[in-house]
Design a protein around this motif. Sequence first.
Motif, PDB file in Angstrom:
ATOM      1  N   LYS A  14      13.416   3.913   0.719  1.00 36.36           N
ATOM      2  CA  LYS A  14      12.103   4.559   0.822  1.00 36.36           C
ATOM      3  C   LYS A  14      12.253   6.046   0.492  1.00 36.36           C
ATOM      4  N   GLU A  19       3.756   5.250  -3.394  1.00 28.92           N
ATOM      5  CA  GLU A  19       4.248   4.142  -4.220  1.00 28.92           C
ATOM      6  C   GLU A  19       5.100   4.630  -5.388  1.00 28.92           C
ATOM      7  N   THR A  21       5.852   4.559  -9.114  1.00 28.55           N
ATOM      8  CA  THR A  21       5.045   4.263 -10.301  1.00 28.55           C
ATOM      9  C   THR A  21       5.898   3.961 -11.528  1.00 28.55           C
ATOM     10  N   SER A  36       7.511   8.799  -8.779  1.00 25.57           N
ATOM     11  CA  SER A  36       6.280   8.552  -8.036  1.00 25.57           C
ATOM     12  C   SER A  36       5.179   9.499  -8.483  1.00 25.57           C
ATOM     13  N   ASP A  38       2.554   9.876  -6.513  1.00 25.18           N
ATOM     14  CA  ASP A  38       2.047  10.440  -5.265  1.00 25.18           C
ATOM     15  C   ASP A  38       2.720  11.753  -4.887  1.00 25.18           C
TER      16      ASP A  38
END
Length: 126
Positions: A14, A19, A21, A36, A38
């Motif tokens: 993690k 998420e 991408t 990512s 985000d």
Amino acid sequence: AEYDLKIVLQHALKPHKGEVTAMIIDDEGKTLVTGSADDCTLFFFDITSNYMPIGFMKLEAPIKTMSWSNSSKRVLVGLSTGVVLEVECPDSGEVDSSVTYEIQPGSRINRYEFKSIKLQDPESCL
């Protein structure tokens, strides 16, 4: 025919706040790179060392896509702004992670900005 297939979780990572991408593995199967949209970060992992983190870079915009350059040491990163970054991948052990895994981009990045040329009169091309 019936099959008794089972999926076994090997690793759970993690690194990003949101998420993933984009993700890509180099041709030699040694480095995993994830990106990512985000948190605008690019993470590098050493696959040969049980997915040990190598480090991460904060980029200028959300990551949309990635592809290896002709050299397996460089990954092309497409950003949501239309900018393409050519990022040199660090080798495992090259980054001093005693304080942080953050890699300062510095000379590791070449930046390419593409601009759209819009026709004033689309019919003029016919």
